[in-house]
Write a protein that holds these residues in place. Structure first.
Motif, PDB file in Angstrom:
ATOM      1  N   LEU A  73       0.857  -1.582  -0.255  1.00  0.00           N
ATOM      2  CA  LEU A  73      -0.047   0.340  -0.354  1.00  0.00           C
ATOM      3  C   LEU A  73       0.807   1.072   0.114  1.00  0.00           C
ATOM      4  N   PRO A  74       0.743   2.194  -0.737  1.00  0.00           N
ATOM      5  CA  PRO A  74       1.284   3.138  -0.770  1.00  0.00           C
ATOM      6  C   PRO A  74       1.267   4.645   0.727  1.00  0.00           C
ATOM      7  N   GLY A  75       1.777   4.551   1.176  1.00  0.00           N
ATOM      8  CA  GLY A  75       1.912   5.730   2.258  1.00  0.00           C
ATOM      9  C   GLY A  75       3.223   4.616   3.372  1.00  0.00           C
ATOM     10  N   ARG A  76       2.501   5.026   5.402  1.00  0.00           N
ATOM     11  CA  ARG A  76       3.807   4.568   6.029  1.00  0.00           C
ATOM     12  C   ARG A  76       2.524   4.478   7.069  1.00  0.00           C
ATOM     13  N   LEU A  77       3.651   3.417   7.825  1.00  0.00           N
ATOM     14  CA  LEU A  77       3.032   2.832   8.951  1.00  0.00           C
ATOM     15  C   LEU A  77       3.516   3.743  10.307  1.00  0.00           C
ATOM     16  N   TYR A  78       3.312   3.352  11.507  1.00  0.00           N
ATOM     17  CA  TYR A  78       3.109   4.718  12.241  1.00  0.00           C
ATOM     18  C   TYR A  78       2.461   4.147  13.484  1.00  0.00           C
ATOM     19  N   ARG A  90      -0.553   1.677  19.143  1.00  0.00           N
ATOM     20  CA  ARG A  90      -1.528   0.605  18.484  1.00  0.00           C
ATOM     21  C   ARG A  90      -0.882   0.885  16.456  1.00  0.00           C
ATOM     22  N   ALA A  91      -1.200   0.509  15.666  1.00  0.00           N
ATOM     23  CA  ALA A  91      -0.715   0.305  13.963  1.00  0.00           C
ATOM     24  C   ALA A  91      -1.504   1.190  13.220  1.00  0.00           C
ATOM     25  N   PHE A  92      -0.962   1.814  12.461  1.00  0.00           N
ATOM     26  CA  PHE A  92      -1.639   2.846  11.862  1.00  0.00           C
ATOM     27  C   PHE A  92      -1.425   3.588  10.055  1.00  0.00           C
ATOM     28  N   TYR A  93      -2.805   3.329   9.312  1.00  0.00           N
ATOM     29  CA  TYR A  93      -1.655   3.711   7.871  1.00  0.00           C
ATOM     30  C   TYR A  93      -2.164   4.815   8.092  1.00  0.00           C
ATOM     31  N   ASP A  94      -0.935   5.705   6.923  1.00  0.00           N
ATOM     32  CA  ASP A  94      -1.174   7.367   6.543  1.00  0.00           C
ATOM     33  C   ASP A  94      -0.937   6.778   4.871  1.00  0.00           C
ATOM     34  N   ASP A 189      -0.053  14.121  13.227  1.00  0.00           N
ATOM     35  CA  ASP A 189      -0.600  15.547  14.125  1.00  0.00           C
ATOM     36  C   ASP A 189      -0.452  15.217  15.261  1.00  0.00           C
ATOM     37  N   ILE A 190       0.201  13.994  16.124  1.00  0.00           N
ATOM     38  CA  ILE A 190      -0.225  13.020  16.578  1.00  0.00           C
ATOM     39  C   ILE A 190       0.397  12.961  16.760  1.00  0.00           C
ATOM     40  N   THR A 191       0.812  12.240  19.049  1.00  0.00           N
ATOM     41  CA  THR A 191       2.123  11.999  18.924  1.00  0.00           C
ATOM     42  C   THR A 191       2.630  10.608  18.889  1.00  0.00           C
ATOM     43  N   VAL A 192       3.796   9.848  18.848  1.00  0.00           N
ATOM     44  CA  VAL A 192       3.908   8.485  18.856  1.00  0.00           C
ATOM     45  C   VAL A 192       4.044   7.408  20.075  1.00  0.00           C
ATOM     46  N   ASN A 193       3.493   6.706  19.717  1.00  0.00           N
ATOM     47  CA  ASN A 193       3.710   5.742  20.882  1.00  0.00           C
ATOM     48  C   ASN A 193       4.315   4.395  20.635  1.00  0.00           C
ATOM     49  N   PRO A 194       5.002   4.037  21.538  1.00  0.00           N
ATOM     50  CA  PRO A 194       6.040   2.238  21.489  1.00  0.00           C
ATOM     51  C   PRO A 194       4.596   1.724  20.887  1.00  0.00           C
ATOM     52  N   PRO A 195       4.865   0.573  20.315  1.00  0.00           N
ATOM     53  CA  PRO A 195       4.562  -0.660  19.871  1.00  0.00           C
ATOM     54  C   PRO A 195       5.023  -1.104  21.538  1.00  0.00           C
ATOM     55  N   SER A 196       3.622  -2.332  22.094  1.00  0.00           N
ATOM     56  CA  SER A 196       4.188  -3.558  22.656  1.00  0.00           C
ATOM     57  C   SER A 196       4.820  -4.891  21.945  1.00  0.00           C
ATOM     58  N   ALA A 197       5.802  -5.751  23.065  1.00  0.00           N
ATOM     59  CA  ALA A 197       6.291  -6.599  22.113  1.00  0.00           C
ATOM     60  C   ALA A 197       5.139  -8.097  21.761  1.00  0.00           C
ATOM     61  N   ALA A 198       4.039  -7.621  21.783  1.00  0.00           N
ATOM     62  CA  ALA A 198       3.511  -9.430  21.857  1.00  0.00           C
ATOM     63  C   ALA A 198       2.894  -8.599  20.556  1.00  0.00           C
ATOM     64  N   ALA A 219      11.668  -7.041  10.674  1.00  0.00           N
ATOM     65  CA  ALA A 219      12.650  -6.285  12.374  1.00  0.00           C
ATOM     66  C   ALA A 219      12.933  -5.175  12.009  1.00  0.00           C
ATOM     67  N   ALA A 220      13.933  -4.847  10.346  1.00  0.00           N
ATOM     68  CA  ALA A 220      14.462  -3.446  10.209  1.00  0.00           C
ATOM     69  C   ALA A 220      13.137  -2.925   9.597  1.00  0.00           C
ATOM     70  N   TYR A 221      12.568  -3.401   8.699  1.00  0.00           N
ATOM     71  CA  TYR A 221      11.348  -2.824   8.105  1.00  0.00           C
ATOM     72  C   TYR A 221      10.549  -1.721   9.797  1.00  0.00           C
ATOM     73  N   LEU A 222       9.886  -2.501  11.011  1.00  0.00           N
ATOM     74  CA  LEU A 222       9.411  -1.945  11.850  1.00  0.00           C
ATOM     75  C   LEU A 222      10.014  -1.621  12.603  1.00  0.00           C
ATOM     76  N   ALA A 223      11.238  -1.186  12.590  1.00  0.00           N
ATOM     77  CA  ALA A 223      12.231  -0.812  14.079  1.00  0.00           C
ATOM     78  C   ALA A 223      12.024   0.673  13.511  1.00  0.00           C
ATOM     79  N   GLY A 224      12.050   0.921  11.724  1.00  0.00           N
ATOM     80  CA  GLY A 224      12.229   2.102  11.367  1.00  0.00           C
ATOM     81  C   GLY A 224      10.806   2.763  11.105  1.00  0.00           C
ATOM     82  N   CYS A 225       9.916   1.910  11.722  1.00  0.00           N
ATOM     83  CA  CYS A 225       8.699   2.831  11.816  1.00  0.00           C
ATOM     84  C   CYS A 225       8.148   3.748  12.777  1.00  0.00           C
ATOM     85  N   PRO A 226       8.202   5.450  12.814  1.00  0.00           N
ATOM     86  CA  PRO A 226       7.429   6.561  13.599  1.00  0.00           C
ATOM     87  C   PRO A 226       7.102   5.731  15.071  1.00  0.00           C
ATOM     88  N   GLY A 227       7.197   5.569  15.679  1.00  0.00           N
ATOM     89  CA  GLY A 227       6.585   4.665  17.071  1.00  0.00           C
ATOM     90  C   GLY A 227       7.638   3.483  17.558  1.00  0.00           C
TER      91      GLY A 227
END
Length: 245
Positions: A73-78, A90-94, A189-198, A219-227
């Motif tokens: 999908l075009p866009g970013r995960l955060y 939580r995961a969101f799609y921008d 427009d929103i403050t990011v928040n780190p996701p949990s391990a689970a 893992a590298a992809y997710l580690a680069g997502c905002p939050g």
């Protein structure tokens, strides 16, 4: 590695929308923990996902997806807000600026192919199943089908102010619309928040299973997502896929 199929551009003309409606089946493009089929099954048939804190009633139609395929999908995960199911963000799609119907610009502008892309897993579902999953994401009882006309016409539809009440249509695949849901706000427009391990474990496992990526690549992809960026390293996320949950 599985090569994702290319999505057809959405044609929002009245004639094209009439050909798609009423919607019988559609692709639900999951980009968060629902990329993990076991987690999605809790929405379909009811139950509590491993590591989660909430039990779901399930859909009116509890059958498994007819088909599943990887998509980009075009866009970013955060990651943002605080999950009552997993704790952490939580995961969101921008998807970027509202592109409206029609083909992508040749320069690959913001939110369009050629800019950022995120891996997702598409499930071929009925309209009632997609509607019931969307309801359960908002902690509501399932029942009642969504009206997808605006999403198919404009590419987006605001069905409510909640965190997962903005429908986005990413295009068509095999004649069926590809839809997902996200928040009405933008990443900036929103403050990011780190996701949990689970939570990260479910998303990473879903990427590996659906796209055929290696654990280090997912893992590298997710580690680069905002939050997640700056709070989780790629090595820590990769370890989640090998360590016992």
């Amino acid at each position: 590695m599985t090569r994702p199929p290319r999505l057809e551009a959405l044609d929002g003309t009245p004639e094209a929308v009439r050909r798609l409606t009423p919607v019988g089946r559609l692709w639900y493009a999951a980009y968060g923990s629902n990329m993990h089929l076991d987690r999605l099954t809790c929405y379909l048939a009811g139950g509590r996902p491993h590591g989660g804190l909430r039990t779901y009633p399930g859909c009116r139609d509890p059958r498994r997806p007819v088909r599943t395929t990887p998509v980009m999908l075009p866009g970013r995960l955060y990651f943002a807000t605080e999950s009552q199911v997993w704790t952490g963000g939580r995961a969101f799609y921008d998807p970027g600026p509202d592109p409206g119907p029609g083909p992508a610009p040749a320069d690959g502008g913001p939110g369009r192919p050629g800019a950022h892309e995120l891996p997702a897993r598409a499930y071929l579902l009925t309209l009632s199943q997609f509607s019931d999953i969307a309801a359960q994401e908002m902690y509501r009882e399932p029942g009642g089908d969504l009206d997808l006309t605006e999403a198919l016409t404009r590419g987006r539809s605001l069905i409510g102010p909640g965190r997962y009440e903005t429908l986005v249509c990413g295009g068509l695949l095999d004649g069926y619309p590809v839809l997902t849901f996200t928040a009405p706000w933008r990443r900036q427009d929103i403050t990011v928040n780190p996701p949990s391990a689970a939570y990260l474990r479910h998303i990473a496992a879903g990427i590996v299973a659906s796209h055929g990526w290696s654990a280090p690549r997912a893992a590298a992809y997710l580690a680069g997502c905002p939050g997640a960026e700056g709070h989780w390293t790629a090595a820590e996320i990769a370890a989640l896929l090998t360590d016992p949950p």
